[in-house]
Design a protein around this motif. Structure first.
Motif, PDB file in Angstrom:
ATOM      1  N   ARG A  59      14.908  -4.940  50.793  1.00 44.18           N
ATOM      2  CA  ARG A  59      13.699  -4.948  51.616  1.00 44.18           C
ATOM      3  C   ARG A  59      13.396  -6.322  52.200  1.00 44.18           C
ATOM      4  O   ARG A  59      12.558  -6.460  53.094  1.00 44.18           O
ATOM      5  CB  ARG A  59      12.506  -4.486  50.776  1.00 44.18           C
ATOM      6  CG  ARG A  59      12.665  -3.090  50.164  1.00 44.18           C
ATOM      7  CD  ARG A  59      11.530  -2.806  49.191  1.00 44.18           C
ATOM      8  NE  ARG A  59      11.532  -3.746  48.084  1.00 44.18           N
ATOM      9  CZ  ARG A  59      10.539  -3.916  47.231  1.00 44.18           C
ATOM     10  NH1 ARG A  59       9.429  -3.192  47.377  1.00 44.18           N
ATOM     11  NH2 ARG A  59      10.625  -4.784  46.248  1.00 44.18           N
ATOM     12  N   VAL A  60      14.058  -7.362  51.707  1.00 40.46           N
ATOM     13  CA  VAL A  60      13.777  -8.733  52.145  1.00 40.46           C
ATOM     14  C   VAL A  60      14.460  -9.015  53.481  1.00 40.46           C
ATOM     15  O   VAL A  60      15.639  -8.689  53.675  1.00 40.46           O
ATOM     16  CB  VAL A  60      14.253  -9.745  51.082  1.00 40.46           C
ATOM     17  CG1 VAL A  60      13.979 -11.176  51.546  1.00 40.46           C
ATOM     18  CG2 VAL A  60      13.564  -9.484  49.753  1.00 40.46           C
ATOM     19  N   THR A  61      13.732  -9.624  54.406  1.00 33.51           N
ATOM     20  CA  THR A  61      14.280  -9.961  55.721  1.00 33.51           C
ATOM     21  C   THR A  61      15.114 -11.233  55.645  1.00 33.51           C
ATOM     22  O   THR A  61      15.127 -11.927  54.627  1.00 33.51           O
ATOM     23  CB  THR A  61      13.139 -10.165  56.732  1.00 33.51           C
ATOM     24  OG1 THR A  61      12.352 -11.302  56.316  1.00 33.51           O
ATOM     25  CG2 THR A  61      12.249  -8.939  56.814  1.00 33.51           C
ATOM     26  N   ARG A  62      15.808 -11.547  56.740  1.00 33.27           N
ATOM     27  CA  ARG A  62      16.641 -12.764  56.775  1.00 33.27           C
ATOM     28  C   ARG A  62      15.786 -14.017  56.601  1.00 33.27           C
ATOM     29  O   ARG A  62      16.085 -14.878  55.775  1.00 33.27           O
ATOM     30  CB  ARG A  62      17.411 -12.835  58.096  1.00 33.27           C
ATOM     31  CG  ARG A  62      18.529 -11.809  58.228  1.00 33.27           C
ATOM     32  CD  ARG A  62      19.146 -11.896  59.607  1.00 33.27           C
ATOM     33  NE  ARG A  62      18.145 -11.667  60.661  1.00 33.27           N
ATOM     34  CZ  ARG A  62      18.384 -11.810  61.958  1.00 33.27           C
ATOM     35  NH1 ARG A  62      19.579 -12.186  62.386  1.00 33.27           N
ATOM     36  NH2 ARG A  62      17.445 -11.576  62.841  1.00 33.27           N
ATOM     37  N   VAL A  63      14.730 -14.133  57.378  1.00 33.26           N
ATOM     38  CA  VAL A  63      13.836 -15.281  57.250  1.00 33.26           C
ATOM     39  C   VAL A  63      13.150 -15.259  55.885  1.00 33.26           C
ATOM     40  O   VAL A  63      12.981 -16.300  55.237  1.00 33.26           O
ATOM     41  CB  VAL A  63      12.796 -15.291  58.386  1.00 33.26           C
ATOM     42  CG1 VAL A  63      11.714 -16.344  58.132  1.00 33.26           C
ATOM     43  CG2 VAL A  63      13.477 -15.559  59.715  1.00 33.26           C
ATOM     44  N   GLY A  64      12.794 -14.059  55.440  1.00 31.32           N
ATOM     45  CA  GLY A  64      12.129 -13.932  54.145  1.00 31.32           C
ATOM     46  C   GLY A  64      12.979 -14.440  52.996  1.00 31.32           C
ATOM     47  O   GLY A  64      12.466 -15.048  52.054  1.00 31.32           O
ATOM     48  N   ARG A  65      14.292 -14.207  53.062  1.00 26.67           N
ATOM     49  CA  ARG A  65      15.177 -14.670  51.989  1.00 26.67           C
ATOM     50  C   ARG A  65      15.154 -16.196  51.895  1.00 26.67           C
ATOM     51  O   ARG A  65      15.130 -16.773  50.813  1.00 26.67           O
ATOM     52  CB  ARG A  65      16.595 -14.162  52.228  1.00 26.67           C
ATOM     53  CG  ARG A  65      17.471 -14.192  50.991  1.00 26.67           C
ATOM     54  CD  ARG A  65      18.745 -13.393  51.225  1.00 26.67           C
ATOM     55  NE  ARG A  65      18.482 -12.002  51.571  1.00 26.67           N
ATOM     56  CZ  ARG A  65      18.185 -11.069  50.682  1.00 26.67           C
ATOM     57  NH1 ARG A  65      18.107 -11.371  49.396  1.00 26.67           N
ATOM     58  NH2 ARG A  65      17.961  -9.829  51.067  1.00 26.67           N
ATOM     59  N   PHE A  66      15.165 -16.861  53.058  1.00 26.28           N
ATOM     60  CA  PHE A  66      15.099 -18.324  53.068  1.00 26.28           C
ATOM     61  C   PHE A  66      13.745 -18.811  52.555  1.00 26.28           C
ATOM     62  O   PHE A  66      13.684 -19.751  51.754  1.00 26.28           O
ATOM     63  CB  PHE A  66      15.333 -18.845  54.486  1.00 26.28           C
ATOM     64  CG  PHE A  66      15.097 -20.326  54.626  1.00 26.28           C
ATOM     65  CD1 PHE A  66      16.069 -21.241  54.229  1.00 26.28           C
ATOM     66  CD2 PHE A  66      13.900 -20.814  55.133  1.00 26.28           C
ATOM     67  CE1 PHE A  66      15.856 -22.608  54.343  1.00 26.28           C
ATOM     68  CE2 PHE A  66      13.674 -22.174  55.246  1.00 26.28           C
ATOM     69  CZ  PHE A  66      14.661 -23.072  54.850  1.00 26.28           C
TER      70      PHE A  66
END
Length: 503
Positions: free
Chosen positions: A395-402
């Protein structure tokens, strides 16, 4: 499952040679550090001389300094008779304060404290000596500059060294091979801490215990059992152990003198973990009644004046950080908007002090329907207790992971701090469904304001078990001080930089 592990390193002779080589390396490093300090002290005086006699200052300060400088200027060589004794004094002072013990693990705050106090004492003694014997020969201002420049250079040098060591340790380089004595309770806690925090500079070899520990719900992580406690000498030699941590339960403390003597004879470092784990003495106060010791539950110190002091500290630090935080939040908001559809800020109901609910704000790091999809992922939960955590949450987005990796998603919680719903340091704000599954003793963590970060984040972040998180939260609430808050803030920096345990 065996997760510890560096393999054995050759025969005993090779292990002894490696330990001797390590001790020689540390002695050379200590001498090198001492020489570097001496050079920096001298450079600090040279910079102070330039600041006093050669620098251009803003008006009207420059006019005053230059006028006095041209009237009282002396050559730099004239300062050597006081610079050299001062260098010797600080070298001896730092030695007695333990800055040259040859171990890079000396607490950073203790090092900075030793540098500050020693430099102030040294400068004060210089001023007294100089103005008793040559009251009009040396400039008073140069000593103020010297104290400031020497302190700055030495502290900056220590920070660089600390960062370098932590960088190497976090990548598995130059770590000490550690053996733990004791496998249950406290021993398991110590091994979990080592495994969760490679930045401490320890590589866990395994443990000694008279009985190997079997995996269970209470001990899901099992480490390498290397033998019985009586085999300490053989294991240290065979495994090239450099540090021993004695973590025995209190009923086995009678074996400690022999173990300490063995470590001493082998020339390996040793540390003792006090067994407050089983008796929970960290959560009681000891009183005296006509010579009879009495125990009572420890009071929460975050109350009354301490609570007001902590509130002032929180608001002051948040407001002071705004000049840096605001530009960062604007960049993050733009990145979230461009990366995926949905709101930039995510508000979630959390449980605060006294069980009161509040809206906790974070940057959105997941897809908009993340909460609806949580139920289908419950079977993949990697956290213990009532928590839900996944390393590779879909469920985590690309920006969210960072953002999660660097803890930047929590910046909006500074608004919660200003509103008085949270503190900078404190227990993690829990979800209502988590609190509903708390055991009775775990509810005590709700007696203080939740925080943006806490001891568990500083020591291991998501890799710390839930029970241990609660124990750390209770320890924090029962032993709070301004110094503890500042120490935790400093400890959190490498955890955030390294991104260890964050997901």
């Amino acid at each position: 499952m065996d997760r510890s592990l560096p393999p054995p390193v050759g025969p005993a002779l090779n292990g002894d040679a490696a330990r001797l080589a390590k001790r020689r390396t540390r002695r050379v490093s200590a001498i090198g550090l001492m020489l570097a300090d001496q050079v920096l002290i001298f450079i600090g005086f040279a910079i102070a001389y330039w600041m006093r006699y050669g620098a251009t200052w803003p008006e009207p300060l420059n006019r005053i300094v230059v006028e006095v400088a041209t009237r009282n200027q002396v050559d730099f060589v004239a300062f050597l008779p006081i610079i050299l004794p001062h260098m010797l004094f600080l070298g001896l002072r730092f030695t007695t304060r333990g800055l040259y013990r040859g171990s890079p693990r000396i607490n950073l705050l203790d090092q900075i404290s030793a540098i500050l106090s020693s430099t102030l004492i040294g400068i004060a003694l210089l001023i007294v000596f100089v103005f008793l014997y040559k009251p009009f020969f040396y400039s008073r201002l140069i000593f103020f500059f010297a104290g400031a420049t020497i302190t700055f250079l030495l502290v900056a040098w220590r920070l660089l060294l600390w960062g370098y060591h932590h960088w190497r340790w976090s990548r598995g380089q130059a770590q000490d091979r550690v053996l733990v004595i004791g496998g249950t309770g406290l021993g398991q806690q110590v091994m979990n801490g080592i495994a969760a925090s490679p930045g401490l500079g320890y590589a866990l070899v395994g443990y000694l215990d008279d009985r190997p520990i079997v995996a269970s719900d209470r001990t899901p992580r099992v480490y390498r059992h290397l033998g019985q406690i009586e085999e300490l000498e053989q294991v240290v030699r065979a495994q090239n152990v450099q540090q021993v941590i004695i973590a025995l339960p209190f009923w086995e403390h009678g074996r400690m003198p022999d173990l300490v003597q063995t470590c001493h004879d082998l020339g390996v470092g040793y540390q003792v973990a006090p067994d407050f784990y089983q008796l929970s003495f960290d959560r009681v106060d000891v009183l005296q009644l006509s010579g009879v010791p009495l125990l009572r539950p420890k009071e929460i110190t975050l109350a009354g004046v301490n609570l007001v002091l902590k509130r002032v500290l929180d608001v002051s630090l948040v407001l002071a950080s705004m000049i840096v935080v605001i530009p960062i939040t604007l960049v993050i908001a733009l990145a979230i908007k461009l990366d995926s559809p949905g709101p930039i800020i995510f508000g979630q109901r959390r449980v605060g002090k006294g069980g009161q609910h509040f809206t906790c704000y974070k940057f959105r790091t997941m897809v908009p329907d993340a909460e609806a999809r949580k139920a289908e992922l419950e079977a993949l939960n990697e956290a213990d207790g009532p928590l839900f955590k996944m390393r590779d949450d879909p469920r985590v987005t690309r920006v969210g992971r960072f953002l999660r990796r660097r803890s930047l998603d929590e910046l909006p919680q500074l608004w919660n701090v200003l509103r008085g719903e949270m503190s900078l340091i404190g227990p993690r704000p829990a979800l209502p469904d988590e609190v509903a599954r708390y055991e009775h003793w775990q509810l005590r963590r709700l007696e203080v304001l939740p925080g943006c970060a806490g001891l568990s984040q500083a020591l291991g972040r998501s890799d710390v078990s839930f029970d241990e998180q609660v124990r750390l939260d209770l320890y924090y609430a029962e032993n709070w001080s301004v110094g503890m808050d500042l120490r935790i803030l400093i400890m959190i920096i490498p955890a955030i930089i390294g991104g260890h345990g964050a997901y």
